[in-house]
Design an enzyme around this catalytic site. Structure first.
Site, PDB file in Angstrom:
ATOM      1  N   GLY A  38     -31.672  53.560  -1.627  1.00 24.06           N
ATOM      2  CA  GLY A  38     -32.601  54.065  -0.611  1.00 24.06           C
ATOM      3  C   GLY A  38     -32.358  55.537  -0.336  1.00 24.06           C
ATOM      4  O   GLY A  38     -31.402  56.129  -0.844  1.00 24.06           O
ATOM      5  N   ASP A  58     -23.950  48.379   5.168  1.00 24.37           N
ATOM      6  CA  ASP A  58     -24.105  47.487   4.010  1.00 24.37           C
ATOM      7  C   ASP A  58     -24.293  46.063   4.529  1.00 24.37           C
ATOM      8  O   ASP A  58     -23.390  45.487   5.145  1.00 24.37           O
ATOM      9  CB  ASP A  58     -22.829  47.593   3.148  1.00 24.37           C
ATOM     10  CG  ASP A  58     -22.900  46.736   1.897  1.00 24.37           C
ATOM     11  OD1 ASP A  58     -23.693  45.775   1.862  1.00 24.37           O
ATOM     12  OD2 ASP A  58     -22.145  47.030   0.954  1.00 24.37           O
ATOM     13  N   LYS A  93     -24.361  40.756  -4.963  1.00 26.88           N
ATOM     14  CA  LYS A  93     -23.843  40.600  -3.599  1.00 26.88           C
ATOM     15  C   LYS A  93     -24.944  40.701  -2.548  1.00 26.88           C
ATOM     16  O   LYS A  93     -24.961  39.921  -1.591  1.00 26.88           O
ATOM     17  CB  LYS A  93     -22.760  41.655  -3.319  1.00 26.88           C
ATOM     18  CG  LYS A  93     -21.420  41.310  -3.966  1.00 26.88           C
ATOM     19  CD  LYS A  93     -20.393  42.404  -3.745  1.00 26.88           C
ATOM     20  CE  LYS A  93     -19.922  42.457  -2.313  1.00 26.88           C
ATOM     21  NZ  LYS A  93     -18.901  43.526  -2.125  1.00 26.88           N
ATOM     22  N   ALA A 116     -37.702  39.190   0.870  1.00 29.08           N
ATOM     23  CA  ALA A 116     -38.411  39.859  -0.214  1.00 29.08           C
ATOM     24  C   ALA A 116     -37.868  39.299  -1.524  1.00 29.08           C
ATOM     25  O   ALA A 116     -36.790  39.674  -1.970  1.00 29.08           O
ATOM     26  CB  ALA A 116     -38.185  41.369  -0.145  1.00 29.08           C
ATOM     27  N   TYR A 147     -30.077  40.171 -11.164  1.00 29.57           N
ATOM     28  CA  TYR A 147     -31.161  40.293 -10.173  1.00 29.57           C
ATOM     29  C   TYR A 147     -31.882  38.956 -10.014  1.00 29.57           C
ATOM     30  O   TYR A 147     -32.071  38.469  -8.900  1.00 29.57           O
ATOM     31  CB  TYR A 147     -32.134  41.367 -10.650  1.00 29.57           C
ATOM     32  CG  TYR A 147     -33.252  41.689  -9.689  1.00 29.57           C
ATOM     33  CD1 TYR A 147     -32.988  42.257  -8.445  1.00 29.57           C
ATOM     34  CD2 TYR A 147     -34.587  41.467 -10.036  1.00 29.57           C
ATOM     35  CE1 TYR A 147     -34.016  42.581  -7.577  1.00 29.57           C
ATOM     36  CE2 TYR A 147     -35.620  41.796  -9.177  1.00 29.57           C
ATOM     37  CZ  TYR A 147     -35.333  42.357  -7.947  1.00 29.57           C
ATOM     38  OH  TYR A 147     -36.363  42.682  -7.092  1.00 29.57           O
TER      39      TYR A 147
END
Ligand code: UDP
Length: 311
Positions: A38, A58, A93, A116, A147
């Site tokens: 980001g 985090d 994670k 999401a 992923y």
């Protein structure tokens, strides 16, 4: 009292657009991000807005927010194939530990929760187009497994919190989305082709370019997600644009819209790259009355405007 939303990944591409929408709708928003993919530039326009707060944190660590939260939107994750190949452990994670922490926070606050998720849960799909009841074809030990499996775990965890704890949850499966605030160098095909075309460099088509994708403009996606959040739907819902094309056709679109004379060159196809991808959006149409409105040409034109000053 305004409703208060926590958006994890709030400084990312989609997270920041979601923050914008929530603020327009009269929410107070806390954006949380560890900034590994980001960028605070995506939320800088909210500086000084008393309804907006940024927390550099985090989400895989223990979460505590003293102020009452009404809705948790869990958007934190590296999301481009190049990013999650470079950040495989963080990707696993945030999808597993991060989802658990975000769900735990939602439960502690009695908040609703939206995950999401992604079309990657369908892997290299053997059914086409992809409906929500298709279970997918994923290689758990391939490079994209970090992923895909993290998001599949995240969906399972979300449903477990819904079924076991009665948490009010939503799952959106996001298909290829593009628009302003994508990172120029995130490796995805939209910023890659646009930046190559604007620089007059060759467009790098992976494989023979016959693999397909279906591209959704970010404002359409955020509209679908906002409607889903307001709905009472707990099962996964695909949000994406069913207009499918090959990557070679997409390269031609980019050349046409940018007016670039860049040539097209072919490079090796990455391992486990899905051969086809197209959402079946009947469920979103039926439940949310949603469908995409922005044409590819219009969306790409707006995206090029964003990238033009940045290449
Ligand atoms: N792709 C490409 N050239 C690039 C980047 C990507 O041909 O410079 C292809 C990639 O192999 C895939 C498609 O474009 O078939 C979409 O890739 P992207 O990384 O945007 O996301 P994916 O849909 O694979 O998650």
């Amino acid at each position: 009292m305004k409703r208060h939303a926590l958006v994890t990944g709030g400084a990312g591409f989609l997270g920041s657009h979601l923050c914008d929408r929530l603020l327009v709708e009269g929410w107070r928003v806390t954006a949380m991000d560890n900034l590994i993919t980001g960028d605070t530039a995506n939320i800088a326009h909210h500086a000084g807005n008393p309804d907006f707060r940024f927390v550099h944190y985090d989400v895989t660590n223990y979460l505590f927010l003293p102020e009452k939260v009404d809705f948790v939107f869990h958007f934190a994750s590296p999301a481009s194939p190049v990013d999650y190949l470079q950040l495989p452990i963080q990707t696993l994670k945030v999808g597993s530990l991060g989802t658990h922490k975000a769900l735990g926070l939602a439960r502690a606050h009695g908040a609703s929760f939206l995950l999401a998720s992604t079309s990657e849960v369908y892997g290299d799909p053997l059914e086409h187009p992809q409906k929500e009841d298709y279970w997918g074809n994923v290689n758990p030990v391939g490079p994209r497994g970090v992923y895909d499996e993290a998001k599949r775990f995240a969906e399972a965890m979300t449903m477990a919190y819904h079924r076991y704890h009665g948490l009010d949850t939503r799952i959106v499966r996001i298909f290829n989305t593009y628009g302003p605030r994508m990172r120029l160098n995130d490796g995805r095909v939209v910023p890659a082709f646009i930046s190559q075309a604007l620089r007059g460099e060759p467009l790098t088509v992976f494989g023979d370019g016959s693999q397909t994708r279906s591209f959704c403009y970010v404002s359409d996606l955020i509209e679908g997600i906002y409607l889903l959040a307001l709905s009472g739907e707990h099962e996964p819902v695909n949000i994406g644009n069913p207009a499918e094309m090959t990557i070679l056709q997409f390269a031609e679109v980019i050349r046409h819209v940018t007016g670039s004379a860049s040539e097209i060159v072919f490079r090796d196809l990455p391992e486990d790259d899905p051969k086809v991808r197209r959402p079946d959006i009947s469920r979103a149409r039926r439940l949310l009355g949603w469908e995409p409105r922005v044409s590819l040409e219009e969306g790409i034109t707006r995206t090029i405007e964003y990238f033009r000053g940045r290449v």
